[in-house]
Design a protein around this motif. Structure first.
Motif, PDB file in Angstrom:
ATOM      1  N   SER A  88      13.823   8.393  38.033  1.00 27.62           N
ATOM      2  CA  SER A  88      15.107   7.701  37.934  1.00 27.62           C
ATOM      3  C   SER A  88      16.055   8.180  39.023  1.00 27.62           C
ATOM      4  O   SER A  88      16.755   7.380  39.660  1.00 27.62           O
ATOM      5  N   PHE A  89      16.059   9.465  39.267  1.00 28.52           N
ATOM      6  CA  PHE A  89      16.917  10.063  40.288  1.00 28.52           C
ATOM      7  C   PHE A  89      16.553   9.532  41.681  1.00 28.52           C
ATOM      8  O   PHE A  89      17.420   9.124  42.458  1.00 28.52           O
ATOM      9  N   LEU A  90      15.260   9.513  41.970  1.00 24.93           N
ATOM     10  CA  LEU A  90      14.774   9.064  43.280  1.00 24.93           C
ATOM     11  C   LEU A  90      15.112   7.594  43.532  1.00 24.93           C
ATOM     12  O   LEU A  90      15.657   7.242  44.594  1.00 24.93           O
ATOM     13  N   TYR A  91      14.804   6.742  42.547  1.00 23.16           N
ATOM     14  CA  TYR A  91      15.059   5.299  42.714  1.00 23.16           C
ATOM     15  C   TYR A  91      16.558   5.005  42.817  1.00 23.16           C
ATOM     16  O   TYR A  91      16.980   4.134  43.576  1.00 23.16           O
ATOM     17  N   SER A  92      17.354   5.725  42.049  1.00 23.14           N
ATOM     18  CA  SER A  92      18.810   5.535  42.106  1.00 23.14           C
ATOM     19  C   SER A  92      19.345   5.909  43.481  1.00 23.14           C
ATOM     20  O   SER A  92      20.150   5.171  44.068  1.00 23.14           O
ATOM     21  N   LEU A  93      18.888   7.038  44.016  1.00 25.62           N
ATOM     22  CA  LEU A  93      19.333   7.473  45.336  1.00 25.62           C
ATOM     23  C   LEU A  93      18.948   6.457  46.412  1.00 25.62           C
ATOM     24  O   LEU A  93      19.752   6.141  47.294  1.00 25.62           O
ATOM     25  N   GLN A  94      17.715   5.968  46.329  1.00 27.81           N
ATOM     26  CA  GLN A  94      17.247   4.988  47.315  1.00 27.81           C
ATOM     27  C   GLN A  94      18.122   3.739  47.306  1.00 27.81           C
ATOM     28  O   GLN A  94      18.498   3.218  48.364  1.00 27.81           O
TER      29      GLN A  94
END
Length: 341
Positions: free
Chosen positions: A221-227
């Protein structure tokens, strides 16, 4: 009765540590940390074991000198048998075995996780200790472990719940790496979070039954949100890193505390401790105080020096095992698997 002197040796990861205790009271605790891993963004096992080989003799020598005793006065040697990095463990294990054999004294193997929990029982000279009564619950959180443990006795610990994938500290480190903040990520995120808004961003919290944890979904979730945010604003991380760190820390702490509170309610044990490297995190410590105030917990938080890997916790565990004559064979192998057995 003669004084009992225990030499504790810890070498499970990238810290070489030695401690001396007299009758359960800490006389010295010396630790050599390894700087070589910073440029790699994580611990390199081969480099760690080489550094342990360089550090083990001077660290043990320094611990004995600081304690003001000779090695001939030692009653037994306690060492970390596992879990941890096998190469690192072998250095401490081999040294402990060789020294015990040369002195003709007993050898005591200590489980690294058990040591973290028993860090609450380290006694310092002329200092009043605040030890949890048995039984108590302990949230054990570090880079490699996230567990809720019911402590019935020093040698009787029941794991009520644990992570089914990543540990809390591991998740924080990996998210920090994604942000390009450096290694180790925990202290960096902690420092940034103090300046940010913990409710600025929302990240996914898993719904796992019982007392078990999961942090892989949070990482995703963190990775996709940052992207997504970086697509909209290329300098998003730099412009909002305090709020990102605060929101990440808040989510991790919230996941940890909700499960722990469920265990407190179900077991009706309100003496609650925290241990392990992540217990140094300011957000987690603040949450412990908030839950204590809100739900009537009696909390036990270790000194910062006893949150990370240290030989004092190995020494105190070894002292209790010495009293019960729980010694180990000279051929006892190290183990890397995370277990309390």
């Amino acid at each position: 009765m003669n004084d009992i002197y225990i030499l504790g040796i810890e070498s499970s990861c990238d810290d070489t540590s030695a401690a001396v205790l007299r009758n359960g009271e800490l006389l010295s605790n010396v630790t050599a940390s390894q700087q070589v891993h910073f440029e790699y963004g994580g611990v390199v096992p081969e480099l760690a074991s080489r550094a342990h080989q360089q550090n083990i003799v001077p660290v043990v020598d320094a611990a004995l000198k600081k304690a003001g005793i000779s090695r001939e006065q030692l009653s037994a040697i306690a060492f970390t048998r596992g879990p941890g990095l096998l190469g690192s463990l072998l250095v401490g294990t081999s040294f402990a075995k060789g020294l015990a054999l040369s002195l003709g004294i007993p050898l005591i193997d200590v489980n690294h996780l058990q040591g973290h929990v028993l860090a609450h029982f380290i006694k310092e000279p002329n200092t009043e200790s605040n030890q949890p009564p048995l039984p108590f619950l302990c949230l054990l959180v570090s880079g490699g472990n996230s567990q809720i443990v019911k402590v019935n006795a020093y040698n009787n610990m029941e794991v009520l719940g644990q992570t089914i994938d990543d540990a809390a500290g591991e998740a924080i480190d990996k998210c920090s790496k994604v942000m390009g903040l450096g290694y180790p990520g925990g202290p960096i995120i902690d420092k940034l979070a103090r300046q940010g808004n913990p409710h600025a961003y929302k990240f996914a919290e898993p719904h796992i039954p019982g007392y078990d944890y999961s942090f892989s979904g949070l990482k995703t979730s963190f990775l996709y949100s940052l992207q997504k945010w970086i697509e909209e604003e290329p300098d998003f991380i730099e412009n909002h890193k305090q709020d990102i760190a605060a929101s990440l820390e808040y989510t991790v702490v919230d996941i940890l505390m909700k499960k722990l509170n469920k265990a407190v309610v179900d077991t009706k044990i309100k003496h609650v401790a925290v241990a392990g490297g992540v217990s140094a995190n300011t957000g987690l410590r603040n949450a412990f105080h908030e839950y204590a105030k809100k739900y009537g917990w009696k909390i036990y938080i270790p000194k910062f020096s006893y949150t990370t890997d240290n030989a004092a916790m190995i020494g105190i565990t070894g002292y209790y095992k010495f009293l019960d004559k729980e010694f180990c064979d000279i051929d006892a192998p190290s183990f890397s698997k995370v277990t309390f057995q």
